[in-house]
Enzyme design. Structure first.
Site, PDB file in Angstrom:
ATOM      1  CG  ASN A 188      -0.267  -0.015   2.350  1.00  0.00           C
ATOM      2  OD1 ASN A 188       0.737  -0.648   2.557  1.00  0.00           O
ATOM      3  ND2 ASN A 188      -0.825   0.346   3.451  1.00  0.00           N
TER       4      ASN A 188
ATOM      5  CD  GLU B  18       2.152  -0.098  10.511  1.00  0.00           C
ATOM      6  OE1 GLU B  18       0.899  -0.554  10.648  1.00  0.00           O
ATOM      7  OE2 GLU B  18       2.557   0.547   9.473  1.00  0.00           O
TER       8      GLU B  18
ATOM      9  CB  CYS C 226      -1.989   0.426   8.621  1.00  0.00           C
ATOM     10  SG  CYS C 226      -1.063  -1.068   7.604  1.00  0.00           S
TER      11      CYS C 226
ATOM     12  CD  GLU D  35       8.589   0.544  10.814  1.00  0.00           C
ATOM     13  OE1 GLU D  35       9.093   0.638   9.965  1.00  0.00           O
ATOM     14  OE2 GLU D  35       7.433   0.145  10.749  1.00  0.00           O
TER      15      GLU D  35
END
Length: 497
Positions: A168, A266, A300, A477
């Site tokens: 994505n 993640e 996400c 991150e």
């Protein structure tokens, strides 16, 4: 250097781009393995293949890991921090110089509108710029042990890092992992998603052109089974950064456990956007629209749940529906409001959620069906959708759809909104819209999510740590927290008297 207009003209006339890389990127060059197995890459806006790429094997992964191990032990970990910073800064400049090629490639591979891809490429350059400045600022602590001893800590690179990149946000996710890993002195082996292989390969070549030594960054393409799994289970890997689904994340954790490999995960999200009655209405409407329809909802951290106070619910949803119906769909190169979803398989998954909801009698305020590019009748598109007044135990409120589908949940007041926001297995991000700044911060403290946006969804940038709670994963991150993920702390104590 070709402009975006030149590249679009080339694609329109030939159906492909000559500049697309061929083969894996290992030891500073593109190589085609002897098996010469290939896969097709598809343009979601047309639903047609536009190029091919190498389908890697376990042997290719092993070659890449061994290459990165050599580079780590012989070159990169001992390269001075300032020199690492200069290379990353040069890489940032080269990314911007190649903005058009990277963005057009990203649009063809992922389907997203070109202006969104342009933003992703600029964000990738900013990631390298940010971590270039951090290379020579990784400093440890000293410990007060008294006059007869000295104690201090140092940060060391963890070693060879594996990066599993999703489809994505291919270049964004690659950059936010590559840059801090390289800044810390680690080497990288990356496996981009099989749907979107090209910008990771182009990025690796640009880093090589910036002066990155051979083997420090290797990219292997192919399927999750044949390249991803061998990479995450490889004994030569010291750390894994994975972005993807909960199911695959669990498999990565199991593989990592066998070798006691460090992991940052993640995973999914079902993020709430809490809209309270005292909000700036225009600000909230714009924020909710962008939160769910950017990249066709394939994010996400998408704001896929609107949790709204009952007193403004009806009017707000009416205005939201009107704006949603006005959104223009189209091929990413045409810069539409909403582009296609990434694959036929994913389109079917989204449609399944809405078919089941319709069968349950859900209140679909707008959208809800598969469609095509109005200009060509091609491509993998789903109508921008709003489903109103959804119960907290409905799968539309609990499961990650990963598409342009907004679920509306009605709250009686702020406390009820908080309860609805937290009544979810995920905890990646949340948004809050209110004019009461004190109440916003009270809610921010109590919502169980890794990142909170107040009065602007997707606020912040590479400076802000990002990651999830609950089934959204763990580890962080971006920001200096992201840099720490690639470091191991060594403590040293000595008697000096």
């Amino acid at each position: 250097m070709q402009t975006a207009r030149d590249l679009i003209a080339e694609y329109t006339s030939t159906g492909t781009l000559e500049a697309l890389p061929k083969g894996h990127f290992i030891d500073g060059t593109f190589i085609r393995p002897s098996h010469n197995r290939t896969m097709e890459s598809f343009d979601p806006g047309r639903g047609e293949a536009f190029s091919g790429f190498t389908a890697g094997t376990r042997e290719d992964v092993d070659q890449a890991v061994r290459s990165s191990r050599r580079a780590f032990e012989t070159v990169w970990r001992d390269t001075g921090p300032a020199e690492r910073g200069r290379i990353l800064q040069k890489a940032a400049a080269l990314i911007l110089e190649n903005l058009d090629l990277l963005a057009v490639t990203e649009t063809l591979d992922s389907g997203k509108p070109l202006q969104e891809a342009m933003g992703d490429v600029r964000g990738a350059a900013r990631a390298f710029e940010y971590y270039a400045g951090a290379c020579d600022k990784l400093q440890g602590d000293s410990f007060p042990l008294g006059p007869d001893h000295i104690g201090y800590s140092i940060h060391e690179p963890v070693g060879v890092t594996a990066h599993i990149i999703p489809w994505n946000f291919p270049i964004s996710t690659a950059a936010r992992g590559f840059a801090p890993a390289l800044a810390a002195g680690c080497t990288v082996v990356a496996k981009p998603a099989e749907q979107t292989p090209f910008t990771a390969l182009l990025l690796a070549k640009l880093l090589s052109d910036a002066g990155l030594p051979d083997g420090v960054l290797n990219v292997v393409t192919g399927t999750g089974i044949e390249t991803g799994a061998p990479l995450t289970s490889h004994a030569g890997v010291d750390h894994i950064t994975f972005t993807g689904s909960v199911q695959t994340g669990k498999a990565v954790m199991k593989a990592a456990a066998e070798e006691v490999t460090r992991v940052v995960l993640e995973l999914g999200g079902k993020s709430p956007v809490v809209v309270l009655s005292d909000c700036d209405r225009e600000q909230a409407l714009n924020g909710v629209l962008g939160a769910i329809y950017e990249n066709a909802g394939q994010i996400c951290s998408a704001g896929s749940r609107l949790v709204i106070e009952r007193s403004i619910h009806a009017d707000f949803v009416e205005q939201l529906v009107r704006r949603t119906k006005a959104l223009k769909l189209g091929h990413g190169l045409e810069n539409p409001d909403v582009g296609p979803v990434n694959s036929a398989e994913h389109l079917a998954k989204i449609a399944g959620f809405l078919d089941r909801a319709r069968a349950r009698g859900a209140s679909i305020a707008t959208g809800g069906s598969v469609t095509q590019d109005p200009a060509t009748g091609k491509g993998w598109f789903f109508e921008p959708t709003i489903v109103d007044s959804v119960a907290a135990d409905d799968e539309l409120a609990r499961e990650e759809i990963f598409g342009p589908v907004l679920t509306v949940q009605v709250a009686e007041d702020a406390e009820h909104a908080l309860a609805l926001a937290n009544e979810c297995q995920y905890g990646l991000v949340a948004g809050i819209y209110t004019s009461d700044f004190a109440r916003a911060h009270r809610l921010a403290r109590r919502i169980d999510a890794g990142q909170i946006y107040i009065n602007e969804y997707f606020a912040g940038g590479i400076e802000v740590p990002f990651g999830g709670n609950k089934k959204s994963g763990f580890g962080r991150e971006k920001g200096l927290e992201g840099l720490k993920s690639y470091c191991k702390t060594k403590s040293i104590a000595a008697r000096i008297a």
